[in-house]
Design a protein around this motif. Structure first.
Motif, mmCIF file in Angstrom:
data_model
loop_
_atom_site.group_PDB
_atom_site.id
_atom_site.type_symbol
_atom_site.label_atom_id
_atom_site.label_comp_id
_atom_site.label_asym_id
_atom_site.label_seq_id
_atom_site.Cartn_x
_atom_site.Cartn_y
_atom_site.Cartn_z
ATOM 1 N N TYR A 187 0.948 -1.070 -0.059
ATOM 2 C CA TYR A 187 0.134 0.023 0.331
ATOM 3 C C TYR A 187 1.072 1.583 0.345
ATOM 4 O O TYR A 187 0.440 2.364 -0.556
ATOM 5 C CB TYR A 187 -0.360 0.399 0.992
ATOM 6 N N ILE A 188 1.917 0.712 0.858
ATOM 7 C CA ILE A 188 2.876 2.695 1.215
ATOM 8 C C ILE A 188 3.594 2.445 -0.082
ATOM 9 O O ILE A 188 4.265 3.178 -0.555
ATOM 10 C CB ILE A 188 3.773 2.131 1.636
ATOM 11 N N HIS A 189 3.880 1.477 -1.300
ATOM 12 C CA HIS A 189 5.370 1.637 -2.018
ATOM 13 C C HIS A 189 4.709 0.391 -3.273
ATOM 14 O O HIS A 189 4.947 -0.692 -3.193
ATOM 15 C CB HIS A 189 6.516 1.978 -1.915
ATOM 16 N N CYS A 190 4.489 0.688 -3.864
ATOM 17 C CA CYS A 190 3.786 0.063 -5.126
ATOM 18 C C CYS A 190 4.197 0.315 -7.064
ATOM 19 O O CYS A 190 3.143 0.721 -7.499
ATOM 20 C CB CYS A 190 2.760 -1.012 -4.799
ATOM 21 N N PRO A 191 5.196 0.517 -6.722
ATOM 22 C CA PRO A 191 5.299 1.959 -8.351
ATOM 23 C C PRO A 191 4.873 0.892 -9.508
ATOM 24 O O PRO A 191 4.556 1.610 -10.723
ATOM 25 C CB PRO A 191 6.596 2.059 -8.367
ATOM 26 N N ASP A 192 5.102 -0.435 -9.148
ATOM 27 C CA ASP A 192 5.032 -0.725 -11.543
ATOM 28 C C ASP A 192 4.947 -2.482 -10.241
ATOM 29 O O ASP A 192 4.543 -2.600 -9.776
ATOM 30 C CB ASP A 192 6.618 -0.687 -11.714
ATOM 31 N N THR A 193 4.807 -2.803 -12.300
ATOM 32 C CA THR A 193 4.755 -4.519 -12.404
ATOM 33 C C THR A 193 5.282 -5.040 -11.716
ATOM 34 O O THR A 193 5.052 -6.177 -10.809
ATOM 35 C CB THR A 193 4.484 -4.076 -13.333
ATOM 36 N N MET A 194 6.498 -4.485 -11.510
ATOM 37 C CA MET A 194 7.651 -5.577 -10.956
ATOM 38 C C MET A 194 7.421 -5.354 -9.225
ATOM 39 O O MET A 194 7.935 -6.553 -8.735
ATOM 40 C CB MET A 194 8.952 -4.881 -11.262
ATOM 41 N N ALA A 195 6.958 -4.398 -8.991
ATOM 42 C CA ALA A 195 6.686 -4.625 -7.320
ATOM 43 C C ALA A 195 5.641 -5.219 -6.587
ATOM 44 O O ALA A 195 5.377 -5.841 -5.879
ATOM 45 C CB ALA A 195 6.725 -2.594 -6.694
ATOM 46 N N ALA A 196 4.431 -5.811 -7.826
ATOM 47 C CA ALA A 196 3.441 -6.138 -7.942
ATOM 48 C C ALA A 196 3.589 -7.453 -7.366
ATOM 49 O O ALA A 196 3.283 -8.234 -7.125
ATOM 50 C CB ALA A 196 2.265 -5.599 -8.758
ATOM 51 N N VAL A 197 4.171 -8.089 -8.385
ATOM 52 C CA VAL A 197 5.358 -9.742 -8.619
ATOM 53 C C VAL A 197 5.186 -9.584 -7.489
ATOM 54 O O VAL A 197 5.348 -10.837 -6.624
ATOM 55 C CB VAL A 197 5.512 -9.890 -10.004
ATOM 56 N N LYS A 198 6.002 -8.632 -7.394
ATOM 57 C CA LYS A 198 7.435 -9.123 -5.962
ATOM 58 C C LYS A 198 6.083 -9.443 -4.579
ATOM 59 O O LYS A 198 6.382 -10.258 -3.683
ATOM 60 C CB LYS A 198 8.099 -8.007 -5.531
ATOM 61 N N TYR A 199 5.354 -8.069 -4.306
ATOM 62 C CA TYR A 199 4.726 -8.524 -3.251
ATOM 63 C C TYR A 199 3.988 -9.979 -2.951
ATOM 64 O O TYR A 199 2.874 -10.492 -2.442
ATOM 65 C CB TYR A 199 3.946 -7.423 -3.185
ATOM 66 N N ALA A 200 3.366 -10.496 -4.675
ATOM 67 C CA ALA A 200 2.535 -10.786 -4.707
ATOM 68 C C ALA A 200 3.420 -12.565 -4.069
ATOM 69 O O ALA A 200 2.658 -13.309 -3.631
ATOM 70 C CB ALA A 200 1.984 -11.820 -5.681
ATOM 71 N N ARG A 201 4.662 -12.587 -4.468
ATOM 72 C CA ARG A 201 5.409 -14.198 -3.991
ATOM 73 C C ARG A 201 6.038 -13.943 -2.601
ATOM 74 O O ARG A 201 5.521 -14.812 -2.559
ATOM 75 C CB ARG A 201 6.954 -13.917 -4.829
ATOM 76 N N GLN A 202 5.207 -12.135 -2.490
ATOM 77 C CA GLN A 202 6.017 -12.323 -0.726
ATOM 78 C C GLN A 202 4.749 -13.303 -0.258
ATOM 79 O O GLN A 202 4.387 -13.270 0.832
ATOM 80 C CB GLN A 202 6.176 -10.786 -0.312
ATOM 81 N N ILE A 203 3.537 -12.879 -0.482
ATOM 82 C CA ILE A 203 2.252 -13.131 -0.083
ATOM 83 C C ILE A 203 2.036 -14.977 0.014
ATOM 84 O O ILE A 203 2.047 -15.567 0.938
ATOM 85 C CB ILE A 203 1.433 -12.316 -0.516
ATOM 86 N N ALA A 204 3.134 -15.406 -0.821
ATOM 87 C CA ALA A 204 2.663 -16.204 -1.607
ATOM 88 C C ALA A 204 2.851 -17.890 -0.861
ATOM 89 O O ALA A 204 3.221 -18.657 -0.119
ATOM 90 C CB ALA A 204 2.834 -16.540 -3.100
ATOM 91 N N GLN A 205 4.389 -17.001 -0.589
ATOM 92 C CA GLN A 205 5.577 -17.492 0.587
ATOM 93 C C GLN A 205 5.118 -17.440 1.909
ATOM 94 O O GLN A 205 5.463 -18.457 2.770
ATOM 95 C CB GLN A 205 7.086 -16.937 0.636
ATOM 96 N N CYS A 206 4.751 -16.855 2.380
ATOM 97 C CA CYS A 206 4.045 -16.093 3.549
ATOM 98 C C CYS A 206 3.036 -17.138 3.834
ATOM 99 O O CYS A 206 2.968 -18.455 4.988
ATOM 100 C CB CYS A 206 3.620 -15.245 3.844
ATOM 101 N N ILE A 207 2.127 -17.856 2.686
ATOM 102 C CA ILE A 207 0.908 -18.906 2.678
ATOM 103 C C ILE A 207 1.700 -20.467 3.137
ATOM 104 O O ILE A 207 1.180 -20.914 3.913
ATOM 105 C CB ILE A 207 0.148 -18.887 1.771
ATOM 106 N N ARG A 208 2.255 -20.375 2.060
ATOM 107 C CA ARG A 208 3.221 -21.457 2.122
ATOM 108 C C ARG A 208 4.314 -21.862 3.695
ATOM 109 O O ARG A 208 3.906 -23.398 3.904
ATOM 110 C CB ARG A 208 4.205 -21.653 0.757
ATOM 111 N N GLN A 209 4.163 -20.865 3.707
ATOM 112 C CA GLN A 209 5.420 -21.287 5.312
ATOM 113 C C GLN A 209 4.139 -21.288 6.444
ATOM 114 O O GLN A 209 5.016 -21.548 7.798
ATOM 115 C CB GLN A 209 6.909 -20.359 5.488
ATOM 116 N N TRP A 210 3.170 -20.958 5.802
ATOM 117 C CA TRP A 210 2.103 -21.176 7.741
ATOM 118 C C TRP A 210 2.494 -22.270 7.556
ATOM 119 O O TRP A 210 2.236 -23.465 7.628
ATOM 120 C CB TRP A 210 0.926 -20.726 7.148
ATOM 121 N N GLU A 211 2.763 -21.988 9.436
ATOM 122 C CA GLU A 211 2.471 -23.648 10.685
ATOM 123 C C GLU A 211 1.595 -23.154 11.411
ATOM 124 O O GLU A 211 1.310 -21.931 12.332
ATOM 125 C CB GLU A 211 3.886 -23.805 10.700
#
Length: 576
Positions: free
Chosen positions: A216-240
């Motif tokens: 929300y604070i800083h997502c300037p381009d498509t590459m940033a959106a891809v980066k955050y999406a991967r971080q969220i996906a990784q967070c879901i995968r690693q949940w215990e």
């Protein structure tokens, strides 16, 4: 929601007026009849074309799908008389797809090669990002987008995915969180999804929020959106699931009283811990397995986002019946050659005759005249009149009528025109275009229909502002998609600066869809366009345009027929 069918934006008439307060479009004028902005904004093909031009994209109407290929926005064939809400949805879809075409880097997205879940998360963020960027350029879009968000996630909210699948509720939570950034009314649905996630996956919400805040604070381009999406996906995968505490209160088998606390001390503590820990393993598996299984889901099994919902609704509203369809022709190609020398000479002779008659008739109307009277500017050469008491020593220029007219000739080159009719039509078209191009204040263009690339298509021979080419020898083939051709011409002519706009249809018969053609012509006339017809050895055009058409059987008939049509029409032009 699939990047090829992204989400839209629009409002009803506040949507439109908001757009045009930011993008001022005057009331377009056609001679004495003004093209009212309201009428234009209620006409889907025209608004789609205007928005497409403003956003720098192409918009095509036809078929059964609402989608974009990254360059062209496709809207399905919709009813001619669209309900205001359907019209608004189509316009909104154009808005949002244009935002993606303008601001999404499709090369970066393709290189990322995201799995379905990460792609779904990316769409959440990228939709919000491009909407925000488009709204920064065209502020009126923000309220339109917010209207759509309320429509689909508040007023018409469907049972959310989390009601059936706790794992899918995680994706829902991300989507609703992002949508709540712009529309507070989404918050209750977001909180409902959060409660499901927290119940089944404790502490995951906090981890997701930490990443979403950064986006929300800083997502300037498509590459940033891809980066955050991967971080969220990784967070879901690693949940215990959280580990059990070292001390637990238990109930005895009779349900009476509390069991002793489980500690490392005591003679039976170790065996008690083992007995109590065995059931925890399957409980942990029941919570974790659905979340990890999420990454094996297919894209169609994931929660739908706004664009997908919009695309489906528009597709479901597409018209099956050819008698009630709004489809705009697309540009295509066709073979064209210079007219044979003899035919060109005949056409030029007819052109000269037509131009001479028109110019001779118009000369008195277009000359600037000076009248001497008692008011106006002092006329030095008339001062001698004062000696005899004549006060008529002032000059005043009379109001001069001039031509400020765009004329678009639509040439039917369908299969029924083969042989003598097409030869006559080619010469007539060349003669009319040449004559009009030599009349000051007239801006002609010529378009043949159909092209050979597809059924509902046109082939521009001469565009507005261009010199008359030699390529008027065209062979006849195909159908007569007059309705689509008229819609295409309306899109083409609307931005022209000329006050008066005329369409001249040269054809030998009835269109493929007479009702659709009649409706298209009716819209043109309502907008202030004048539509005329020239029948080539056939009187069907007089049924479509009973008061503004003529029939010619040979080239000598062209001059009197065209003169009869144009002499009155052209003289209705405004002040030069």
């Amino acid at each position: 929601m699939g990047i090829w069918t992204m989400n839209p934006s629009c409002l009803r008439f506040p949507w439109l007026t908001a757009h045009y307060r930011i993008l001022p479009y005057p009331a377009w004028a056609c001679g004495d009849a003004m093209i009212r902005t309201k009428d234009v904004l209620n006409c889907l093909p025209l608004v789609a074309s205007i928005l497409g031009d403003r956003y720098g994209v192409q918009v095509r109407i036809g078929g059964k799908e609402a989608c974009t290929n990254g360059k062209v926005i496709h809207l399905p064939s919709l009813p001619i008389d669209c309900e205001p809400e359907l019209l608004a949805l189509a316009k909104g879809f154009t808005d949002h797809e244009a935002a993606h075409i303008r601001h999404t880097d499709f090369g970066v997205l393709q290189a990322a090669n995201l799995d379905p879940v990460t792609f779904n998360l990316f769409n959440c963020l990228e939709d919000w990002r491009v909407e925000k960027m488009l709204s920064g350029i065209f502020p009126g879009c923000r309220r339109n987008l917010n209207w759509l968000i309320r429509r689909f996630f508040v007023k018409r909210a469907q049972p959310r995915a989390g009601d059936d699948s706790p794992a899918l509720a995680v994706l829902d939570y991300v989507l609703l969180t992002v949508r709540a950034w712009d529309v507070d009314e989404v918050t209750p649905a977001r909180q409902h999804a959060a409660s499901i996630v927290e119940q089944h996956f404790p502490s995951l919400i906090g981890a997701l929020d930490a990443i979403l805040v950064k986006a929300y604070i800083h997502c300037p381009d498509t590459m940033a959106a891809v980066k955050y999406a991967r971080q969220i996906a990784q967070c879901i995968r690693q949940w215990e699931p959280p580990q059990p505490t070292a001390t637990t209160k238990c109930t005895d088998k009779d349900g009476q009283g509390d069991m002793p606390q489980l500690t490392k001390e005591g003679t039976d503590s170790a065996s008690q811990i083992d007995q109590q820990s065995e059931p925890l393993q399957p409980l942990r598996a029941l919570s974790a397995l659905p979340l990890k299984a999420l990454f094996h889901a297919e894209a169609q099994d994931l929660p739908q986002q706004l664009g997908e919902i919009m695309a489906i609704e528009l597709a479901n509203s597409s018209v099956e019946s050819s008698s009630d369809v709004l489809t705009v022709a697309v540009e295509g190609t066709r073979q064209a050659a210079p007219l044979p020398a003899e035919q060109k000479l005949q056409a030029l002779q007819a052109s000269i005759a037509l131009r001479t008659r028109l110019q001779g008739f118009l000369q008195a109307q277009t000359q600037r005249r000076c009248s001497i009277g008692c008011r106006g500017t002092l006329h030095a050469n008339s001062l001698y009149r004062l000696q005899v008491g004549n006060a008529r020593v002032f000059q005043k220029e009379s109001v001069q009528l001039g031509l400020n007219t765009a004329v678009h000739v639509l040439l039917d080159v369908s299969g029924s025109m083969a042989g003598a009719p097409i030869n006559l039509a080619n010469r007539a078209c060349f003669a009319v275009a040449t004559a009009l191009s030599h009349i000051r204040g007239v801006n002609p263009a010529v378009t043949a229909f159909p092209a050979v690339t597809e059924t509902n298509s046109v082939f521009p021979i001469m565009r507005h502002g261009q010199a008359v080419p030699d390529m008027f020898d065209i062979r006849a083939s195909g159908g007569t998609p007059l309705a689509g051709a008229v819609w295409w011409v309306l899109q083409t002519m609307l931005p022209l600066k000329e006050r008066r706009k005329m369409i001249l249809v040269i054809t030998d018969g009835m269109p493929d869809n007479p009702l659709a053609a009649n409706n298209a012509i009716g819209v043109a006339q309502k907008l202030g366009f004048e539509v005329y017809g020239l029948g080539i050895r056939d009187e069907h055009i007089t049924h479509l345009l009973p008061h503004t058409s003529r029939v010619v059987n040979d080239l000598p008939d062209l001059v009197p027929a065209m003169f009869a049509l144009l002499q009155t029409a052209l003289l209705k032009g405004g002040v030069a």
